[in-house]
Design an enzyme around this catalytic site. Structure first.
Site, PDB file in Angstrom:
ATOM      1  CE  LYS A 197      -1.924   4.990   6.833  1.00  0.00           C
ATOM      2  NZ  LYS A 197      -2.893   5.811   7.544  1.00  0.00           N
TER       3      LYS A 197
ATOM      4  NE  ARG B 198      -2.550   1.160   3.522  1.00  0.00           N
ATOM      5  CZ  ARG B 198      -3.260   0.999   4.641  1.00  0.00           C
ATOM      6  NH1 ARG B 198      -4.533   0.633   4.575  1.00  0.00           N
ATOM      7  NH2 ARG B 198      -2.712   1.189   5.826  1.00  0.00           N
TER       8      ARG B 198
ATOM      9  CD  GLU C 166     -11.544   6.710   5.604  1.00  0.00           C
ATOM     10  OE1 GLU C 166     -11.014   5.623   5.845  1.00  0.00           O
ATOM     11  OE2 GLU C 166     -10.990   7.592   4.908  1.00  0.00           O
TER      12      GLU C 166
HETATM   13  N1  PXG Z   1      -8.868   5.092   7.129  1.00  0.00           N
HETATM   14  C1  PXG Z   1      -7.886   6.009   7.252  1.00  0.00           C
HETATM   15  C2  PXG Z   1      -8.105   7.380   6.719  1.00  0.00           C
HETATM   16  C3  PXG Z   1      -6.685   5.666   7.870  1.00  0.00           C
HETATM   17  O1  PXG Z   1      -5.704   6.564   7.985  1.00  0.00           O
HETATM   18  C4  PXG Z   1      -7.569   3.439   8.229  1.00  0.00           C
HETATM   19  C5  PXG Z   1      -8.725   3.841   7.586  1.00  0.00           C
HETATM   20  C6  PXG Z   1      -7.454   2.018   8.688  1.00  0.00           C
HETATM   21  O2  PXG Z   1      -6.538   1.312   7.845  1.00  0.00           O
HETATM   22  P1  PXG Z   1      -5.645   0.108   8.373  1.00  0.00           P
HETATM   23  O3  PXG Z   1      -4.896  -0.310   7.174  1.00  0.00           O
HETATM   24  O4  PXG Z   1      -4.763   0.644   9.466  1.00  0.00           O
HETATM   25  O5  PXG Z   1      -6.575  -0.923   8.858  1.00  0.00           O
HETATM   26  C7  PXG Z   1      -6.516   4.355   8.360  1.00  0.00           C
HETATM   27  C8  PXG Z   1      -5.252   3.948   9.028  1.00  0.00           C
HETATM   28  C9  PXG Z   1      -3.253   7.167  13.804  1.00  0.00           C
HETATM   29  C10 PXG Z   1      -3.245   6.028  12.874  1.00  0.00           C
HETATM   30  O6  PXG Z   1      -2.150   7.470  14.300  1.00  0.00           O
HETATM   31  C11 PXG Z   1      -4.048   6.033  11.772  1.00  0.00           C
HETATM   32  C12 PXG Z   1      -4.014   4.927  10.914  1.00  0.00           C
HETATM   33  C13 PXG Z   1      -3.213   3.877  11.173  1.00  0.00           C
HETATM   34  C14 PXG Z   1      -2.406   3.921  12.282  1.00  0.00           C
HETATM   35  C15 PXG Z   1      -2.417   5.006  13.150  1.00  0.00           C
HETATM   36  O7  PXG Z   1      -4.325   7.729  14.051  1.00  0.00           O
HETATM   37  N2  PXG Z   1      -4.797   4.977   9.851  1.00  0.00           N
END
Ligand code: PXG
Length: 297
Positions: free
Chosen positions: A155, A55, A188
């Protein structure tokens, strides 16, 4: 190892945390021009590391940022950073910035992207009490950047869209915000994907809403299918969310987080639902499985 002695990887070198710095001319800092991943290791296994790396490189491709390491070299650099810090249960942040340029935004002025790997003992975003109680959510007035703009399918280092929503949740005294897409459908949360349970069906919005294709979400879809649930991706209205049997968030940091209420509407009976609990139990079982990730040592 104390937290300040942790080493941070920057462009092939390891720096003690207080000396781990990047230039103020880096376009990651000046413009949010870069990409990142948040990854986690459980008991010495980096959960879904390959998927996170894929990703990261896909995000970089979308913004035409050439990462100066192969995927294999990147994985090795992450594992080596964890080893040097003696970590087994860790939160890992990989950041690739456009690098140093001038004060204009043209990325052609940035000859060398920077790669940064930060590893820390696990960041506890939400405690277990919050998980048992469930999250209170508000729907934010800030809409998700659409797929033909700074979509969160990428991301990128530009998270202002989510931060504005987080501020709304904070102001409302809620735990988290739900973000709608341009059309008013559920997208989301600020850093988590969202699911509802209706009968024996699990429903989540498609990435055409501008949501990040979550790695935790993918795992949860697989576990749900293994449990005999029907899993579908479709547009979800706020009304469908209010009237769901159960709802929860998924993310690397949040793992699986039940939702208790949305804009003061109680979801289901306001407690962790049976399907959410089963998924949580299965998730906790698989995260340490070496087959689900890459071992550090
Ligand atoms: N949506 C968004 C916008 C994200 O940034 C997710 C969904 C979930 O994706 P994953 O692949 O982690 O299941 C994310 C992931 C934080 C933090 O510090 C944010 C994420 C991951 C880790 C830490 O708030 N975002």
């Amino acid at each position: 190892m104390s937290k300040s002695e942790l080493l941070v990887y920057i462009d092939g070198e390891y720096y003690p945390k207080p000396e781990a710095k990047v230039s103020v001319y880096d376009h990651g800092f000046l413009y949010g021009d870069g990409v990142f991943e948040g990854i986690r290791s459980y008991g010495g296994v980096v959960f879904k590391l390959k998927e996170h790396i894929d990703r990261l490189y896909a995000s970089a491709k979308a913004i035409m940022l050439e990462i100066p390491l192969t995927k294999e070299e990147m994985i090795e650099a992450i594992l080596e950073t964890l080893r040097r810090n003696g970590l087994k249960d860790a939160y890992i942040r990989v950041v690739v910035t456009r690098g140093v340029g001038d004060l204009g935004l043209d990325p052609r002025k940035c000859p060398k992207p920077s790669v940064i790997i930060i590893t820390e003992p696990l960041l506890q975003l939400y405690d277990e009490e919050r998980r048992e109680k469930g999250m209170s959510m508000v729907i934010s007035w800030v809409r998700r950047d659409p797929v033909d703009a700074t979509t969160h399918e990428i991301k990128s280092l530009n998270y202002l869209n989510s931060i504005l929503s987080k501020i709304e949740a904070n102001n409302a005294g809620a735990d988290e915000a739900i973000i709608l897409d341009r059309r008013g459908f559920i997208c989301e949360a600020t850093g988590e994907n969202i699911f509802i349970v209706k009968g024996d069906t699990l429903i989540t919005p498609p990435s055409s809403s501008g949501a990040l294709p979550g790695i935790t979400a993918n795992v949860v879809k697989r576990l749900a299918e293994e449990m005999g649930l029907t899993v579908i991706e479709k547009d979800l209205t706020p009304n469908e969310l209010y009237n769901a049997d159960e709802a929860f968030l998924t993310g690397t940091a949040a793992e699986i987080m039940p939702i208790r209420e949305v804009n003061k509407r109680t979801i289901g009976d306001g407690k962790i639902g049976p399907t959410t609990r089963k998924l949580l139990e299965r998730f906790n079982e698989i995260v340490k499985d070496p087959k689900e990730g890459i071992p550090i040592y």
